[in-house]
Design an enzyme around this catalytic site. Structure first.
Site, PDB file in Angstrom:
ATOM      1  N   ASP A  52       0.821  -1.226   0.000  1.00  0.00           N
ATOM      2  CA  ASP A  52       0.000   0.000   0.000  1.00  0.00           C
ATOM      3  C   ASP A  52       0.850   1.268   0.000  1.00  0.00           C
ATOM      4  O   ASP A  52       0.656   2.158   0.833  1.00  0.00           O
ATOM      5  CB  ASP A  52      -0.940   0.014   1.218  1.00  0.00           C
ATOM      6  CG  ASP A  52      -1.686  -1.283   1.417  1.00  0.00           C
ATOM      7  OD1 ASP A  52      -2.059  -1.898   0.395  1.00  0.00           O
ATOM      8  OD2 ASP A  52      -1.899  -1.694   2.571  1.00  0.00           O
ATOM      9  N   GLU A  66     -11.146   1.015  -3.923  1.00  0.00           N
ATOM     10  CA  GLU A  66     -10.496   1.437  -2.673  1.00  0.00           C
ATOM     11  C   GLU A  66      -9.250   2.249  -3.008  1.00  0.00           C
ATOM     12  O   GLU A  66      -9.017   2.614  -4.154  1.00  0.00           O
ATOM     13  CB  GLU A  66     -10.136   0.204  -1.833  1.00  0.00           C
ATOM     14  CG  GLU A  66      -9.266  -0.801  -2.567  1.00  0.00           C
ATOM     15  CD  GLU A  66      -9.064  -2.096  -1.804  1.00  0.00           C
ATOM     16  OE1 GLU A  66      -9.352  -2.150  -0.590  1.00  0.00           O
ATOM     17  OE2 GLU A  66      -8.595  -3.074  -2.433  1.00  0.00           O
TER      18      GLU A  66
END
Length: 536
Positions: free
Chosen positions: A15, A187
């Site tokens: 991420d 997302e």
């Protein structure tokens, strides 16, 4: 022309959120239930990276006691504006089942090395929060919204709300600016501004093999956002021949030489299992803006490259970390992590016996509260880890040793304990998707040994444990174990369509101690060696 080989942040570093401040580049990555929270790496050339001190070091910033496996810190966002670093992160309290309890916070610092502020609570509506600094000075938070209702899309879109630095809170109306594409699972939102457009970059398809990066744009911050008509700009989906799989969850940066790069999540599967025991890693790709204002990879495809052309910047290498930690410093190495709780003298010390790491036994691997475990990421496929321990257990409830760990339900443990018949003994225990085993044939008496050397050799999917009395003559213990099981892909467990376990981290190797009697029996480790070997 020079190149970098991906991934740039190997091992569990998912991420990525990248920011440039003058000539320095910083990437923040997720740490989940591991403490301290958020990894920040620094580079000056986008090739060589070094780990910096973590920003979340205090319980007041991050209280993960009781957080589930793969809960804790999800998808941080690091940004910079007008002399201040901003770090947004989520502390996930639950994530399996219809509900996700996701609390979002903001901390700030004037220096990337800290000190970092106490957290400002933002919201709990979803995860993957990101802060966008607009040209007019206003600041906007975006995050995905989680919808628990059965008849709705659980990834309910991307919410936008203004953040007031003066009031230290979100203000004004909440806007749902993007519902995603047919790929779904929308997302990881990041907002950017280029020429006359706002660009919304998201991850879609889920963080496994269908992962992708999508881009949409609008002349207005509030939308409507037009999706790139060519589809995802980056994905490994349907391309099993690629070395870099799971490509998605990206972040953009412009260099000081006005070149465009994006960093993104990736995974490198073992064959044939397709399990990624190094977890989800960070890679980099070169990007370009098209004449009509869309973002593309410079390689002309949507596939990630294993080798990428570097920008025209001078190379800036960093000194290599020593392979062996003798525990003779003032603090533990920043490469070590604990589960959920900070390092405190109550359970871990390098001061009580100088030159040794002392662990006081606490709860079992099954606990999500107070374990005495110190470990570091596995960052190469072929490694060895070695230590020596002085430990005098008085009961079978007292254990210490070397652990290869994914989560509370998946690990291999070379442990020293006490047996009523054998006395001090050594053996292996394992947990595979929650099924516990302790092969009796691995149990060996080491009664009378003052110290025990322990070693793990890992080569791709193979793990072999060893032990020794002198650190010179080694004895194999147990069979060759399947290291591929210590991976996101293997731990995910469904029964009757119900998700029972899922993982987002990676393999750790380290030392630990348990005392299930509550007497806090201590184990002293003289050193810890982590050595990466040439692969294949």
């Amino acid at each position: 022309m020079s190149f970098v080989t991906n991934p740039i942040l190997p091992g569990f570093n998912p991420d990525p959120s990248i920011v440039r401040v003058e000539d320095d580049y910083y990437i923040a990555t997720s740490t989940f239930e591991w403490f301290p929270g958020v990894q920040i790496h620094h580079s000056r050339d986008l090739k060589n990276w070094r780990l910096l001190p973590h920003p979340l070091t205090r319980k007041s910033q991050l209280d993960m006691l009781g957080d589930p496996d793969s809960g804790g810190v999800w998808a941080p966002c690091l940004s910079y504006d007008n002399g201040t670093f901003y770090l947004i992160y989520t502390d996930v309290k639950s994530h399996i089942g219809p509900f996700k309890d996701t609390h979002n916070y903001l901390i700030t610092a004037n220096d990337i090395m800290g000190p970092w502020s106490e957290p400002v609570y933002l919201n709990s509506s979803g995860f993957d929060p990101s802060l966008f600094h607009d040209d007019d000075g206003r600041k906007w938070l975006v995050n995905m919204v989680w919808d628990h209702r059965k008849n709705k899309n659980s990834f309910g879109g991307i919410l936008l709300q203004e953040y007031s630095p003066e009031e230290k809170k979100l203000i004004g109306p909440i806007h749902n600016i993007f519902k995603g594409t047919k790929l779904g699972l929308t997302e990881a939102p990041h907002l950017y501004k280029h020429n006359d457009y706002y660009y919304l970059m998201t991850a879609e398809g889920g963080t496994r093999y269908e992962h992708a990066v999508t881009v949409a744009r609008s002349k207005s911050l509030f939308g409507p956002y037009e999706v790139d008509p060519t589809g995802p700009i980056l994905t490994s989906s349907g391309k099993p021949e690629l070395e870099l799989q799971k490509a998605g969850h990206a972040s953009l940066v412009h260099t000081q030489t006005n070149e465009l790069y994006l960093v993104h999540l990736t995974g490198r599967p073992l064959k044939p299992s397709m399990n990624c025991n190094l977890g989800r890693e960070t890679a980099i790709q070169k990007g370009v803006w098209t004449e009509d204002g869309w973002l593309r990879l410079a390689n002309g495809t949507t596939s990630p490259d294993a080798k990428v052309e570097l920008p025209s910047l001078p190379e800036c290498p960093f000194e290599r970390e020593p392979e062996t930690d003798h525990f003779d410093g003032e603090e533990l190495s920043i490469h070590f992590s604990s589960l959920r709780v900070p390092f405190t003298e109550e359970w871990v010390s390098i001061k009580e016996r100088p030159g040794y790491l002392r662990l006081k036994g606490r709860e079992s691997f099954s606990s999500s509260h107070t374990q005495s475990l110190i470990a570091r990421r596995q960052q190469a496929f072929s490694i060895s880890a070695e230590t020596v321990v002085e430990f005098e257990p008085e009961t079978f409830q007292q254990m210490a040793g070397l652990v290869y760990y994914y989560n509370s339900r998946n690990y291999y443990y070379l442990w020293i304990s006490h047996d009523e018949e054998l006395g001090k003994c050594i053996g292996i225990m394992a947990s595979d998707q929650g099924v516990y085993t302790e092969p009796l044939e691995t149990l060996v008496s080491i009664d009378g040994w003052n110290q025990v050397f322990l070693k793990a050799d890992l080569h791709y999917e193979e793990l072999q444990f060893y032990f020794s009395e002198d650190g010179i003559n080694w004895t194999k213990i147990g069979p060759v174990l399947d290291a591929s099981k210590i991976s996101d892909d293997h731990v995910e467990l469904k029964k009757g369509g119900t998700l029972l376990d899922q993982g987002f981290t990676g393999a750790f190797i380290g030392v630990c101690a348990q005392d299930l009697s509550g007497r806090k029996k201590q184990a002293d480790f003289d050193y810890f060696t982590y050595r990466e070997r040439d692969e294949k």
